[in-house]
Each structure stands twice: as C-alpha cells, then as structure tokens.
Design a protein around this motif. Structure first.
Motif, mmCIF file in Angstrom:
data_model
loop_
_atom_site.group_PDB
_atom_site.id
_atom_site.type_symbol
_atom_site.label_atom_id
_atom_site.label_comp_id
_atom_site.label_asym_id
_atom_site.label_seq_id
_atom_site.Cartn_x
_atom_site.Cartn_y
_atom_site.Cartn_z
ATOM 1 N N VAL A 139 19.617 73.747 47.442
ATOM 2 C CA VAL A 139 19.937 72.710 46.459
ATOM 3 C C VAL A 139 18.689 72.209 45.735
ATOM 4 C CG1 VAL A 139 21.024 70.480 46.097
ATOM 5 C CG2 VAL A 139 21.945 72.035 47.802
ATOM 6 N N ASN A 140 17.734 71.674 46.514
ATOM 7 C CA ASN A 140 16.604 70.999 45.865
ATOM 8 C C ASN A 140 15.665 71.961 45.150
ATOM 9 O OD1 ASN A 140 17.828 68.962 47.171
ATOM 10 N ND2 ASN A 140 16.084 68.354 48.419
ATOM 11 N N LYS A 146 9.254 78.978 36.667
ATOM 12 C CA LYS A 146 8.158 78.975 37.641
ATOM 13 C C LYS A 146 7.395 77.649 37.605
ATOM 14 C CE LYS A 146 6.617 83.368 37.285
ATOM 15 N NZ LYS A 146 5.541 84.194 36.800
ATOM 16 N N VAL A 147 7.155 77.161 36.390
ATOM 17 C CA VAL A 147 6.417 75.897 36.250
ATOM 18 C C VAL A 147 7.231 74.756 36.856
ATOM 19 C CG1 VAL A 147 5.363 74.292 34.627
ATOM 20 C CG2 VAL A 147 5.257 76.740 34.193
ATOM 21 N N ARG A 174 7.891 71.055 41.717
ATOM 22 C CA ARG A 174 8.732 70.476 42.761
ATOM 23 C C ARG A 174 8.271 70.813 44.164
ATOM 24 N NH1 ARG A 174 13.535 68.819 40.659
ATOM 25 N NH2 ARG A 174 14.644 69.004 42.611
ATOM 26 N N VAL A 175 7.529 71.933 44.315
ATOM 27 C CA VAL A 175 7.183 72.412 45.653
ATOM 28 C C VAL A 175 6.443 71.382 46.516
ATOM 29 C CG1 VAL A 175 5.641 74.010 46.849
ATOM 30 C CG2 VAL A 175 7.407 74.894 45.349
ATOM 31 N N ALA A 220 7.887 70.268 50.149
ATOM 32 C CA ALA A 220 7.222 70.767 51.347
ATOM 33 C C ALA A 220 7.063 69.660 52.377
ATOM 34 C CB ALA A 220 5.859 71.355 50.986
ATOM 35 N N ILE A 221 7.061 68.414 51.913
ATOM 36 C CA ILE A 221 6.857 67.284 52.824
ATOM 37 C C ILE A 221 8.187 66.630 53.192
ATOM 38 C CG2 ILE A 221 5.690 65.072 53.122
ATOM 39 C CD1 ILE A 221 3.772 66.013 50.884
ATOM 40 N N ALA A 222 9.032 66.400 52.159
ATOM 41 C CA ALA A 222 10.254 65.617 52.359
ATOM 42 C C ALA A 222 11.169 66.107 53.482
ATOM 43 C CB ALA A 222 11.025 65.532 51.040
#
Lengths: 265, 172
Positions: free
Chosen positions: B119-120, B137-138, B143-144, B148-150
């Motif tokens: 989803v995200n 890609k941008v 968003r990465v 990666a933390i959430a």
C-alpha cells in the motif's frame, strides 16, 4: 482543535453553493481525472485558468484557499525540487554528480507544481462550499451502480452517516480521555519509542469501550424505532437537480473539449 | 460464497463499524513521534477494522473512512479513487492475517510489512505518479526514508493495541 472537527464548510451564497452536491462531486472527480489530459504548457494554462474560475465563482476570500494549500506547501515545494534535479532530459544547463538542471526537469517540476495546486484548489472548492452531510449523500448516490454487483449500498450508506455523525463526538471524547489520563501522569509526547507506543493503549482502550457501549445503545435505539434493515425505507433528505447544475455541466464540457483540442497527441 | 453471505452482518456490528471508522478518522488527525519522524495514528484504525471485522467489511470500512475524511477535511490526495482503494487494501490485508486469529508477533510483522510494501510504497507511489505526473522512481525515493522507519514503530504499537483489545473482547 475544535476548529478542524466541524469540517471545512464555510457558509456562503453564490452560484457554486446552489449547485447539487452530486454534480459538484462529479465535477471535482472529473476535473482531477481531466488533469491527466494536460501535457503541454497550453493545456496546463487552461487547467489553471479553469480552476481559478471555479475558485472565483465561490466568491470566498482567497485566504480560505490559501489555508487549503498551506499545510501542503512544503511537500509541494520539496516534490517539485526533487523533480527539478532528478529528472533529466532535453538541454542540460548545470550538472553536479547525480543532480542536474535540465530543460525537461524545469518544465516537469513546474507542471507538477501546477497539478498539486490545482488539485488542492478543486478539492477545497468542493469541501468548502458543500456541507459534509451533503457530500455523504452525493457519495451514496455515486455508489448506487454497485448494487448491480449485489454490494449492500444502503448498509454502506448507514455506516457512512454514522461515522460522519460521530467523528466530532469521538474527537471530543479522545481529547477528554487524553486529558483525563494526563491529569494522572500519562505522557503522550515524551519517552522512547516503546514508551510512546505503550502510551497509546490507555488512550485507545477507553475510546474503544465507550464506542462499543454507544454502538450497542444506538443499535437498540434504532431497532426500537422500527429499523428492520436498510431496504424498503424512504428518504427524508432528498437531493434535487436544478438549473445551476447546467452551468456546472457546461463548464465541464467546455474544459474537456479545450483539453482534447490543445493537448499534444 | 455468494455476495450476500460475504456481506452478512448484524446491525450492532454495522453500527460498531461506523464507530470504528470514526475512530480511524479521529486517530489519523493525531501523530506521535519525535521532531524528525512523525507517524500518523490512522494505521491503528486500519488494524482495528481488519482485526474486528475481517477482510470484507474491513475493506469496506477503510473505503468509507477515506470518503468520509475527504468529505470532512479534503484529504491531501483530493477526491481520487486510487487513495480510496489504498485505504481499502490496508484493512483487507490486516483482516486476512489477523481476523479471528490469536495475536502473534509474526502475524503483526508480516501484516505490517505487507501493508507497507503493497500500500504505502507500491500503490500510493503509483497514485502520486499518476495524479501529479511525478517520476515513479523519484516519488519512491522521496517516500523510502519514512517507510523504512515507520513500520517498526507501527508493529510495536499494533502489538500493544491488539493485546489490549483482545482483553476487551474476552471480557464481553
């Protein structure tokens, strides 16, 4: 805090206010889809012009719309900047390792900036000039075709109106519970990550239990008032089409035609 | 299973669904975290929908929550069907993995990772790509870092919330 919970409706009286919420919702969704058609400077100019016409037609102060864009402004700028330096194509003006400033990047980031702004403006026109209840009715009307697939649209509409009705109530409830827990030492904004994650439980469980109780009460009340399922009932709030909706339709047809003519094929 | 059986539901549960949708909308207005990472609490609503009502009604509730919050607050994405779809798939995944199952850490990790990736990172990036014409890609790069933390924080919260909720459920 109570400012956001009422919704964003601002009372007013202009052409846009008299339009049927169904027409407005369709126009908003359609407008957002039509932006897909824009692919060159002329079409982007047309889209911008039409969105400003829509904004002007509400006869509301520009500040209302600025408030709609404001919370997103950093995201919009950041996104545009990323697009500016990361998309490469056409003439290159400046380059440093992976960053590059190219003609393609510049137009692309301007287009993205316009899209963001225009989409936010269109949604703002919709939510500011239409009461949430009316929007919910319009959404319900839009869902009717799903009946063909045996989706229980009336049940969905019921859930929607209950949710809409109880968002403000539960918002107050949440703030109250937070304050009650705070007054006995709960801390929602400090401590390590696990500490903060744990702090959610004393907020959520009371909220959940009170919802469970109200849900039981409400369903009992509904049944005792003769609610026996959602089918075969009449409607008290009825939406009516009017001549103002022709303006909406005309605006939309002209925009579609212009975009189809001027876009690069 | 026919459509009718799939959507079978008691009035009391239907009303409770309305309430949980409202809870999801309210929670999504709150964030926790430090100044660097802010995490909206809306995902707790998705977990609740999937865990309590299963994939079908959970997905319906997720869709309704997106529509109602658009009606009330004009969501960031505007009225775009893609984000409604995203809001439906989250509770659907939580429902498939958590509904009527004992609360286990591996289930929570699996469900949260699937929601984050599908989803995200997947769908929402795709909608941004479509809607705003951003380079895929941008948009993904942007968003990465957050995604990666959430999820790790979300897993911890989900664990505590579900454990507390299963206690409430047993008591009824």
């Amino acid at each position: 805090m109570s400012k956001i919970l009422i919704g964003r409706y601002i009372a007013g009286d202009s052409l846009v206010y008299r339009m049927d919420p169904r027409g407005k919702l369709l126009a908003t969704i359609g407008f957002i889809l039509l932006i897909f058609l824009a692919n060159n400077p002329v079409t982007y100019a047309i889209v911008t012009l039409f969105s400003f016409v829509g904004v002007a037609a509400t006869k509301l102060k520009p500040k209302v719309f600025w408030d709609g864009v404001k919370p997103m402004i950093w995201l919009i700028l950041f996104t545009s900047l990323l697009q500016l330096f990361f998309t490469v194509g056409g003439k290159i003006y400046w380059q440093w390792s992976i960053f590059a400033l190219s003609s393609y990047g510049i137009t692309n980031s301007i287009f993205i900036f316009i899209r963001f702004t225009v989409i936010i403006l269109a949604s703002t026109v919709m939510t500011v000039t239409t009461m949430p209840l009316e929007i919910a009715d319009a959404i319900e009307w839009l869902l009717i075709p799903l009946k063909l697939f045996r989706v229980p649209v009336d049940k969905i509409a019921l859930v929607m109106s209950i949710a809409l009705r109880f968002v403000p109530t539960l918002f107050d409830e949440t703030v109250k519970i937070m304050n009650a827990q705070r007054s006995r030492g709960a801390d929602f904004n400090n401590g390590g990550l696990i500490q903060r994650a744990k702090a959610i439980t004393p907020l959520l469980v009371p909220l959940f239990i009170s919802s469970l109780e109200t849900a039981i009460d409400l369903s009992t009340a509904m049944e005792s008032r003769g609610y026996r399922g959602d089918e075969g009932r009449t409607k008290f709030r009825v939406l009516k089409w009017s001549k103002y909706d022709l303006v909406n339709l005309g605006y939309f047809v002209v925009l579609t035609a212009l975009l189809l003519i001027f876009r690069t094929h | 299973m026919t459509t009718k059986e799939m959507f079978k539901v008691e009035l009391r549960d239907l009303v409770l669904l309305g309430f949980v949708v409202a809870i999801k909308i309210v929670l999504s207005r709150f964030t926790i975290g430090t100044t660097i990472v802010h995490i909206g609490l809306g995902f707790i609503g998705s977990v609740l929908l999937g865990y309590m009502f299963g994939p079908v009604w959970g997905a319906v509730g997720g869709g309704i929550s997106d529509l109602v919050s658009s009606a009330l607050f004009a969501n960031q994405g505007g009225f775009f069907i893609g984000f409604t779809l995203s809001a439906m798939i989250g509770p659907l995944i939580y429902g498939l993995i958590l509904y009527k199952k004992p609360v286990k850490i591996w289930r929570i990790i699996l469900a949260t990772l699937l929601v984050t990736v599908i989803v995200n990172l997947g769908m929402n990036t795709l909608w941004l790509h479509f809607l705003y014409g951003m380079d895929f890609k941008v948009a993904l790069i942007q968003r990465v870092p957050k995604e990666a933390i959430a999820p790790w924080l979300e897993m911890i919260i989900t664990y505590f919330v579900l454990r507390a909720l299963s206690r409430v459920k047993i008591r009824r």
